[in-house]
Design an enzyme around this catalytic site. Structure first.
Site, PDB file in Angstrom:
ATOM      1  N   GLU A   1       0.829  -1.213   0.000  1.00 45.61           N
ATOM      2  CA  GLU A   1       0.000   0.000   0.000  1.00 45.61           C
ATOM      3  C   GLU A   1       0.858   1.256   0.000  1.00 45.61           C
ATOM      4  O   GLU A   1       0.525   2.244  -0.647  1.00 45.61           O
ATOM      5  CB  GLU A   1      -0.954   0.006   1.206  1.00 45.61           C
ATOM      6  CG  GLU A   1      -2.046  -1.048   1.137  1.00 45.61           C
ATOM      7  CD  GLU A   1      -3.008  -0.835  -0.034  1.00 45.61           C
ATOM      8  OE1 GLU A   1      -3.013   0.257  -0.626  1.00 45.61           O
ATOM      9  OE2 GLU A   1      -3.733  -1.783  -0.370  1.00 45.61           O
TER      10      GLU A   1
ATOM     11  N   TYR B   1      -6.467   5.840   5.008  1.00 50.73           N
ATOM     12  CA  TYR B   1      -6.647   4.828   3.969  1.00 50.73           C
ATOM     13  C   TYR B   1      -5.792   3.580   4.252  1.00 50.73           C
ATOM     14  O   TYR B   1      -6.296   2.452   4.264  1.00 50.73           O
ATOM     15  CB  TYR B   1      -6.282   5.396   2.576  1.00 50.73           C
ATOM     16  CG  TYR B   1      -6.082   4.274   1.605  1.00 50.73           C
ATOM     17  CD1 TYR B   1      -7.174   3.562   1.126  1.00 50.73           C
ATOM     18  CD2 TYR B   1      -4.807   3.831   1.246  1.00 50.73           C
ATOM     19  CE1 TYR B   1      -7.012   2.460   0.296  1.00 50.73           C
ATOM     20  CE2 TYR B   1      -4.628   2.751   0.425  1.00 50.73           C
ATOM     21  CZ  TYR B   1      -5.738   2.075  -0.048  1.00 50.73           C
ATOM     22  OH  TYR B   1      -5.566   0.973  -0.844  1.00 50.73           O
TER      23      TYR B   1
ATOM     24  N   ASP C   1      -9.617   5.153  -1.016  1.00 45.46           N
ATOM     25  CA  ASP C   1      -8.574   5.814  -1.814  1.00 45.46           C
ATOM     26  C   ASP C   1      -9.236   6.536  -2.990  1.00 45.46           C
ATOM     27  O   ASP C   1     -10.465   6.619  -3.068  1.00 45.46           O
ATOM     28  CB  ASP C   1      -7.517   4.803  -2.280  1.00 45.46           C
ATOM     29  CG  ASP C   1      -8.059   3.826  -3.314  1.00 45.46           C
ATOM     30  OD1 ASP C   1      -9.297   3.831  -3.557  1.00 45.46           O
ATOM     31  OD2 ASP C   1      -7.265   3.083  -3.896  1.00 45.46           O
TER      32      ASP C   1
END
Ligand code: SF4
Length: 348
Positions: free
Chosen positions: A35, A118, A136
């Protein structure tokens, strides 16, 4: 009703999910790393970096112990190097405060350096099955089209409202899949550029923007300011078969990375020679290497490069210099990709 989207979205995801290396297990370190890499980099580009990073640093404890220069070298080419520094700071915190075990709760994950709402939601839901959203850019796009949300999505209040609405419909038995379904739908169907592929969308029946024919109006975000243009002259200085590198300051753009010495503005060959003399260096004629350009988020660099074979190293006016051979540069130094055009020339 928003909850009507849950079943078709999950069914679509089951059929269409992307096969990605970090989805092969539920290891929080793997999910977190991917991520962070994906924040500014395309999926296809991340795959190679992700595997190389984990080969070298397979566990959180390895990341916590890696020397800064080796970390920067692993990150070379991905850009936004603060992401890597924060990864290491967070790994140290996981070792010190959690005994090396990744924290499970959203609020704890959110406290780690470099992790925002997020990423905390992504790790908590995908690795630990916590029912928290991970919103996102893809999710904002799908959501705002689905309900014709016209608020400015760069505003914290609007973002919070969207997170809260999605929280209300999170399926408790599949929160990670649910979050990833939004992301994959945004990446492949409700796409950011061009017309959304509504005919392939499992949410077409519920989508208000499709019905109104105005999907292109969402999400609402203000136009970006134009980037600042900076001109600079880059010196590739060769001395006894090695090349001069300079460490950037510890703060600001590309902080702490190695680069070629440079000066503001586009200097003529005569002006470049004058600069070298001011540094107390001298060499053969300066050779023009030509232009280079690099675009950062808010700045554009327009560069002009010169190659000079030095007879004398710089004595003053430039600090933090080292000499490195081509092989050492390739192996040990992380030169930002902004200098790619000159680095390629050097290595060819
Ligand atoms: Fe996006 Fe079209 Fe699906 Fe609506 S129907 S969410 S606009 S792809």
């Amino acid at each position: 009703m928003l909850e009507d989207i849950v079943a078709p979205l999950l069914a679509w995801y089951e059929e269409n999910k992307r096969a990605l290396p970090w989805r092969e297990d539920r290891n929080p370190y793997h999910i977190w790393l991917s991520e962070i890499m994906l924040q500014q980099t395309r999926v296809e580009a991340v795959k190679g970096y992700y595997e190389r990073f984990l080969d070298r640093l397979p566990e959180v404890r390895d990341l916590a112990a890696v020397p800064e220069d080796a970390l920067m070298k692993l990150w070379q080419g991905l850009g936004y190097y603060n992401r890597a520094r924060n990864l290491k700071r967070a790994a140290v915190m996981i070792m010190d405060d959690y005994g090396g075990v990744f924290p499970e709760e959203y609020e704890e994950i959110l406290r780690l350096p470099g992790i925002g709402a997020y990423t905390a939601g992504a790790v908590a839901s995908m690795a630990f099955g916590k029912a928290v959203p991970a919103v996102d850019g893809n999710v904002y796009r799908v959501y705002t089209r689905l309900v014709r949300e016209s608020g400015d999505i760069t505003q914290g209040k609007v973002q919070k409202g969207i997170r809260e609405e999605i929280s209300k419909i999170m399926p408790l038995d599949a929160p990670g899949e649910f979050n990833q379904a939004w992301m994959d739908l945004g990446a492949g169907v409700c796409i950011p550029v061009g017309e959304p592929l509504c005919e392939k969308c499992p949410l077409a029946e519920q989508c208000q923007a499709r019905m109104a024919g105005d999907a292109s109006l969402y999400p609402n975000k203000p136009k970006k300011k134009p980037r600042k243009r900076e001109e600079k002259t880059v010196f590739i200085l060769e001395y006894q078969g090695k090349y001069v590198l300079q460490k950037r300051p510890g703060q600001g753009l590309l902080a702490g990375l190695w680069e070629f010495p440079s000066q503001e503005g586009h200097l003529s060959p005569e002006e470049a020679g004058t600069f070298l003399r001011e540094w107390g260096a001298w060499g053969d004629e300066v050779e023009l290497l030509g232009p280079g350009k690099h675009i950062f988020t808010h700045i554009e660099w327009h560069m002009l490069g010169y190659l000079v074979h030095l007879k004398e190293m710089p004595q003053r006016g430039v600090e933090n210099l080292v000499l490195a051979s081509r092989e050492e540069i390739r192996r040990d130094f992380s030169i930002p990709s902004a200098y790619g055009v000159y680095l390629e020339r050097l290595m060819s």
